[in-house]
Enzyme design. Structure first.
Site, short mmCIF file in Angstrom:
data_model
loop_
_atom_site.label_atom_id
_atom_site.label_comp_id
_atom_site.label_asym_id
_atom_site.label_seq_id
_atom_site.Cartn_x
_atom_site.Cartn_y
_atom_site.Cartn_z
N ARG A 22 0.92 -1.06 -0.07
CA ARG A 22 0.14 -0.10 0.07
C ARG A 22 0.89 1.30 0.11
NH1 ARG A 22 -2.01 0.66 6.13
NH2 ARG A 22 -0.54 -0.76 7.07
N GLU A 34 -18.67 4.47 0.96
CA GLU A 34 -17.84 3.92 -0.27
C GLU A 34 -18.91 3.87 -1.31
OE1 GLU A 34 -18.03 2.69 2.95
OE2 GLU A 34 -15.87 3.18 3.52
N PHE A 84 -14.44 -3.15 1.85
CA PHE A 84 -15.34 -2.05 1.64
C PHE A 84 -15.49 -2.06 0.02
CE2 PHE A 84 -13.38 -0.47 5.74
CZ PHE A 84 -14.34 -1.07 6.47
N ASP A 98 -6.56 -6.99 13.18
CA ASP A 98 -7.87 -6.29 13.00
C ASP A 98 -8.95 -7.55 12.94
OD1 ASP A 98 -7.22 -3.77 13.37
OD2 ASP A 98 -7.31 -3.37 11.05
N ARG A 117 -1.34 -4.89 3.36
CA ARG A 117 -1.44 -4.09 4.52
C ARG A 117 0.11 -4.31 5.20
NH1 ARG A 117 -0.72 -5.70 9.74
NH2 ARG A 117 -1.08 -4.09 11.39
#
Lengths: 304, 323
Positions: free
Chosen positions: B17, B65, B90, B123, B173
């Protein structure tokens, strides 16, 4: 399969008379054409949504007849005004106003929903030059129109963007995402029109999911709000002008309309919202009510 | 001390990213109509670099989104080059907007998704998109890309901007292993043989490419010659290369940080069923949701680490020999 349009029912020539009343008469004439053409196309297709197409005929006629900076020879101009039919199920009315103003052939547009025809059940941007984006999933056209308004501002274009939404469509969460976004970005080149006919697929808005207080909702989202009679051409034109002069805020016109307007047996009846099959007798009765003579009715319903 | 801003987790280091975000900033000069769309997550997707370098072309949509995805269609319609950025999950939330307002409308818009797969880590399952490759692959006209390392991500970022049409691209990530040098090449629709071998071909994308190379190293010590193919474009898949590898090695393993259903494995199986059928083993998350944990721990737990690839390679070779 190639689609061959045949001009049997010619679109009336476009006129832009200057005196205000003449313009209104011209727009009323266009709206009547839209209603007749819509009935004929849905009858021929054997399916389609008449109620919501008839309710927005005057709005479309006012937009295309006087408000949009758009002509058949400017459909590719980067600085043209954009019109997005977010309530995509009213496609027959969009095709009809397009035909009336020469964006497409009127007889070809009677092949609504037929295989090989570009006049799909819901509008598709890649098949018709005056369709600005593909719609048919409620809420999306409004967001696409917002993106256009944003992009035109970034490009320093003075073009404006108009989106026509259904009232039931306002139940989509995406609409309020877009409403918040347009106000935050101060998109004063953006104008939404709500075809507020009070009915949706199954029943009245009130029974399905209440929208009121609707003006207050839009005001709370910091839009410039006008509420008018959506069948009053003079009011529509006046309100479009006011919206065009509004700065720093997007505008919404809540146009109170009658679902099925112009066809007595359809007016205010939810049953005529959904995709329906019109019988011959129903189509004839509707066209008669819209002032068509016997010859015109035969051309609409049987012409090739 | 207490007044210092908290450090952004994982934003330093060589994650895909970050590489994407930096590349986008550098490419902005070359693509004057490029605009970046964000849903209040720029620190996580890498586009905070672009926000800093080109604030006038950074468009904030808030945490919304669906509107952002469809608005990209409108921006493209008036001549901008929109890049929609958010987490992969998303993108699933807004997939119907991508379908109608980008793909069906044939808009030149790009969707770049960070935080795919178990690579998301702590997460947990709610944020670990294991379905995105399959879902976006099913949309007509949608190109689907998952680069393997920071260099390839930067090259792919340029490639998708030069490409005319809707694209879905995964980044990542967690800090990623550097696999390629400055001479690396990326072309949409092309895979590459990274390591030669004759016993089995492992076809991998994203973080699994590094694991496939590790597995090949482990198997080499057991006299098993593994061919490793990097397949950064899941759609359109490189059928020619796949058929050649199937022909030459006789069996295939696919490896992805994704559900085994419908992603890279599905694409490879469809391509080979039509060209050069052979035993195929699928390494991926076995139709379950993820969990919290560090990416490497999760990879072991869910069987997508190098160990999982080693086992799958042995199974594929055994099936080939039994046939």
């Amino acid at each position: 399969m190639a689609f061959t349009p045949k001009a049997v029912i010619a679109a009336p020539a476009q006129q832009k008379p200057t005196p205000a009343r003449d313009l209104e008469v011209e727009i009323e004439r266009a709206a009547r054409f839209v209603r007749r053409h819509t009935i004929a196309a849905i009858y021929r297709a054997g399916s389609g949504h008449p109620g919501g197409a008839l309710s927005c005929a005057d709005i479309l006629a006012a937009l295309f007849g006087a408000e949009l900076n758009l002509w058949p020879n400017t459909v590719a101009d980067p600085d043209r005004d954009r019109f997005v039919l977010s309530k995509g199920h009213a496609a027959p009315a969009l095709y009809a106003i397009g035909a009336h103003h020469g964006y497409c052939d009127a007889t070809a547009a009677l092949a609504l929903r037929k295989i090989g025809s570009p006049f799909h059940g819901h509008p598709h941007v890649r098949d018709l030059p005056f369709v600005e984006t593909s719609t048919g999933s409620l809420g999306q056209g409004f967001s696409v129109a917002l993106g256009m308004a944003m992009g035109l501002k970034l490009r320093n274009s003075c073009a404006r963007v108009y989106a026509l939404l259904g009232d039931g469509e306002l139940q989509e969460g995406e609409v309020w995402e877009a409403a918040m976004c347009a106000a935050h970005h101060k998109l004063d080149n953006f104008c939404a029109i709500i075809d507020y006919n009070k009915l949706q697929s199954d029943a009245r808005n009130d029974a399905i999911m209440r929208l009121e207080p609707l003006s207050a909702k839009w005001r709370a989202f910091d839009w410039a709000v006008a509420e008018i009679d959506g069948h009053d051409i003079a009011a529509l034109l006046r309100t479009f002008r006011r919206a065009g002069a509004t700065r720093e805020r997007p505008s919404v016109i809540i146009a109170n309309t009658i679902k099925g307007k112009g066809v007595a047996y359809m007016e205010n009846m939810p049953a005529w919202h959904g995709s329906v099959k019109l019988t011959r007798a129903q189509a004839e009765e509707a066209l008669e009510g819209l002032g068509a003579n016997r010859k015109e009715i035969r051309e609409y319903l049987d012409g090739v | 001390m207490g007044s210092e801003a908290p450090a952004l987790i994982g934003t330093s280091g060589d994650s895909l990213r970050e590489s994407f975000g930096k590349a986008l900033s550098e490419l902005a000069r070359e693509f004057p109509n490029l605009v970046v769309l964000d849903a209040d997550i720029a620190g996580g997707t890498g586009v905070h670099h672009f926000r800093k370098s080109h604030p006038e072309r950074f468009l904030q949509f808030g945490i919304a989104e669906q509107n952002m995805m469809a608005a990209a269609g409108g921006l493209a319609a008036v001549g901008m080059l929109p890049v929609v950025t958010t987490f992969a999950v998303f993108c699933l939330r807004a997939i119907e907007q991508a379908r109608l307002s980008l793909a069906y409308s044939r808009r030149n818009a790009k969707i770049v998704a960070s935080h795919p797969g178990l690579d998301v880590g702590p997460d947990g399952a709610s944020a670990q998109a294991l379905e995105d490759l399959a879902a976006f692959r099913a949309i007509p006209g949608m190109t689907v890309i998952s680069p393997a390392d920071p260099i390839e991500t930067a090259l792919a970022t340029r490639a998708i901007l030069e490409f005319d049409g809707p694209v879905y691209m995964r980044t990542g990530r967690s800090p990623a292993k550097r696999l390629f040098g400055a001479d690396h090449r990326f072309e949409i629709g092309k895979g590459q043989v990274l390591r030669q071998g004759t016993d089995v071909t492992v076809v991998a994308c994203g973080v699994e490419v590094a694991r496939a190379l590790e597995a090949a190293e482990q198997l080499a010590s057991q006299d098993v010659a593994v061919r490793v193919v990097n397949m950064p474009t899941i759609k359109p898949i490189d059928t020619v290369l796949l058929a050649r590898c199937a022909e030459e090695t006789g069996c295939v393993v696919t490896a992805e940080d994704h559900n085994i259903n419908g992603g890279l494995g599905g694409a490879v199986a469809e391509a080979l069923a039509a060209t050069r059928p052979c035993p195929i083993e699928f390494v991926g998350v076995r139709d379950v949701f993820g969990a919290s944990g560090e990416p490497e721990e999760l990879a072991v737990l869910f069987g997508i680490g190098s160990g999982g690839i080693v086992e799958a390679a042995k199974k594929a070779i055994a099936r080939k020999r039994a046939a």
